[in-house]
Enzyme design. Structure first.
Site, PDB file in Angstrom:
ATOM      1  N   HIS A   1      -9.729   3.311  -1.268  1.00  0.00           N
ATOM      2  CA  HIS A   1      -8.237   2.825  -1.046  1.00  0.00           C
ATOM      3  C   HIS A   1      -7.776   1.928  -2.283  1.00  0.00           C
ATOM      4  O   HIS A   1      -7.704   0.692  -2.090  1.00  0.00           O
ATOM      5  CB  HIS A   1      -7.847   2.264   0.272  1.00  0.00           C
ATOM      6  CG  HIS A   1      -6.417   1.782   0.582  1.00  0.00           C
ATOM      7  ND1 HIS A   1      -5.282   2.209  -0.184  1.00  0.00           N
ATOM      8  CD2 HIS A   1      -6.183   0.555   1.182  1.00  0.00           C
ATOM      9  CE1 HIS A   1      -4.267   1.591   0.272  1.00  0.00           C
ATOM     10  NE2 HIS A   1      -4.852   0.708   1.056  1.00  0.00           N
TER      11      HIS A   1
ATOM     12  N   CYS B   1       0.671  -1.141   0.134  1.00  0.00           N
ATOM     13  CA  CYS B   1       0.214  -0.011   0.064  1.00  0.00           C
ATOM     14  C   CYS B   1       1.089   1.368  -0.079  1.00  0.00           C
ATOM     15  O   CYS B   1       0.232   2.444  -0.120  1.00  0.00           O
ATOM     16  CB  CYS B   1      -1.010   0.041   0.996  1.00  0.00           C
ATOM     17  SG  CYS B   1      -2.157  -1.531   1.271  1.00  0.00           S
TER      18      CYS B   1
END
Ligand SMILES: [Zn+2]
Lengths: 145, 381
Positions: free
Chosen positions: B329, B81
């Site tokens: 996200h 991420c």
């Protein structure tokens, strides 16, 4: 060791993970390794130390079957076919080594689970078989009686 | 070494776009950023591309195939991420090093719905649900429970993070959702992994964001300094050995170390920061990072959210964009989208959600496994 000395219970079972050892004689155990340079204890066999970088200084040892619940989560949604809810637990073993596993024989409610509570490692036949039909021995945690 | 400036930056509205492709998402964001800078792909000396899902598939080159195959160097980055932030930082380093004076950074991701993590590997039987859980909601639930164990943080306090970030997103037209979620709704939503309910988990979305960055001399030459944003710090860390982190990923130590380095590099302290976009992949995670980033004492994190200190209008607004919890996200795009949010405030262009008088802003992402990237950005007077 508690409850698991009868080898007929483990005969023919494969270990669920490489660090679960099923000796020909005696009880199953979780294997760890310890760095002879910095004395850090790891879960499982390894050849180099993640803490100090030492090479070839790691010795295998059986880890304790007692420990303390460090943290947990109550898992209520998982992948299809996986029974929920269950308690995913991180346990610090006495004498070193941290292991993740299912905490069983406890009501899966926050008010029933106490971080820091003593737990023990128990060994049982896993409720899953692989594609070839092989059966496995797995480990769980349960509140220490 | 020259300071590095953001002179063009933008993101697409996050959402679900199954009919399009990763390179097309990236191309759209690249065009938006180039338009924001008033430049074209022909002005870019290199491309730094971040994407996780197709990490082996030359996404950067395929973006250029969409918008102009200029033959410039392309670097494809994957860092969980932290992927988008890593791509941005690689571009930043190339300018710091004086190799290029203007480059394009793009982060993209196309995601399915559902749980991440917990995949069983290869031989034997799957261990998910047998030896605990490797799903992301459970991993971050356990990280949150560590905070509860140490500081007494409650389920309700974790839930309030989600109430706040969902509220913020109602002011952000580029967020996936613009929906208020009262505390009872958050706490009463389907429990995924205690203490994270469904509304306390980030939204899996498709998205892309891009930035044009350049040296000070280049920004001056082009007459772009008036809307430029100065990159005061760019830091990347991995997780150092901790006694449990081989079984329980540690997102704290790498963040604490990155924050310390970033403050030193920027020559500022936490009190100078006007707003923060941090990695709220789960509501539990946001609470951890208040202390990790020095925004308050770790033991005060629950109180900070109780008293609205991190809400828009509070002492140190956090995730005014809506955060990963409500903006969404898209893994590889998140790091650059965060930089877009901060830049927009520093430019005074954030509309209804503007943090008034913002001069310094911080972005933070975590790639589990673990990587931490932090950027500190400064308004140019
Ligand atoms: Zn060592």
């Amino acid at each position: 060791m508690p409850g698991n000395a009868d080898n007929s219970e483990t005969a023919g079972l494969l270990p669920v993970v490489p660090f679960l050892k099923i000796p020909d004689e005696g009880s199953p155990y979780l294997e760890g390794s310890r760095c002879s340079e910095c004395n850090t204890t790891f879960l499982g066999e390894r050849s180099n130390c993640a803490k100090c970088g030492s090479r070839d200084g790691l010795e295998s040892l059986p880890l304790a079957n007692q420990g303390e619940l460090y943290v947990y989560s109550i898992v209520c949604r998982s992948f299809p076919g996986i029974e929920v809810p269950y308690v995913s637990a991180i346990v610090d073993l006495e004498g070193g080594g941290t292991v993740k596993g299912n905490l069983i024989n406890i009501d899966p409610k926050p008010e029933k689970i106490k971080m820091g509570m003593p737990v023990e490692v128990i060994y049982k036949k896993a409720p899953r078989k692989d594609a070839e039909g092989n059966e496995y021995l797995t480990y769980y945690f349960q509140p220490k009686s | 070494m020259s300071d590095v400036y953001v002179i063009g930056i933008d993101m697409i509205k996050f959402g679900r776009f199954p009919e399009t492709s990763v390179p097309k998402l990236g191309a759209t964001a690249a065009h938006l950023a180039l338009d924001d800078a008033g430049l074209t792909i022909n002005d870019m000396q290199a491309l730094y591309s971040g994407n996780l899902g197709q990490a082996g598939a030359m996404v950067g080159q395929r973006i250029l195939a969409e918008i102009g195959q200029t033959g410039v160097p392309v670097v494809n980055c994957a860092n969980a991420c932290a992927t988008g932030a890593t791509a941005f930082r690689e571009g930043w380093m190339s300018i710091k090093a004086g190799v290029y004076d203007m480059v394009l950074c793009v982060g993209t991701e196309q995601m399915g719905k559902g749980l991440l993590g917990g995949g069983g590997g290869g031989k034997g039987i799957p261990t998910e649900g047998l030896l605990g859980s490797g799903t992301m909601p459970a991993v971050f639930a356990e990280a949150g429970m560590e905070h509860q164990r140490k500081y007494g943080t409650t389920f309700e306090q974790f839930a309030k993070v989600s109430v706040k970030n969902h509220h913020h997103s109602t002011l952000n037209p580029k967020a996936m959702y613009q929906i208020e979620t009262p505390l009872e709704t958050v706490m009463g939503a389907e429990m995924i992994s205690y203490p994270n309910t469904k509304l306390m988990c980030s939204v899996n979305v498709d998205g892309a964001a891009a930035a044009v960055i350049c040296s000070e001399e280049k920004a001056r030459q082009l007459g772009k300094l008036d809307r430029a944003v100065r990159v005061k710090a760019s830091v990347l860390t991995s997780d150092p050995y901790q006694e449990r982190n081989l079984q329980m990923p540690d997102v704290n130590t790498c963040t604490q170390r990155a924050a310390k380095s970033a403050y030193e590099m920027a020559g500022v302290g936490p009190d100078d920061i006007d707003l923060v976009e941090l990695h709220d992949c789960f509501a539990t995670a946001e609470i951890l990072h208040y202390g990790n980033l020095g925004l308050g004492k770790p033991e005060d994190a629950g109180r900070m959210v109780d008293e609205g200190e991190t809400a828009l209008g509070g002492r140190i607004p956090v995730n005014v964009s809506g955060g990963l919890l409500s903006k969404g996200h898209p893994l590889g795009a998140t790091g650059i989208a965060n930089i877009y949010e901060i830049s927009t405030h520093l430019r005074g262009e954030a509309g209804e959600r503007q943090v008034e008088g913002a001069r310094f802003g911080m972005t933070h992402v975590i790639g589990l496994g673990s990587a931490c990237a932090i950027h500190i950005l400064e308004k140019v007077d």
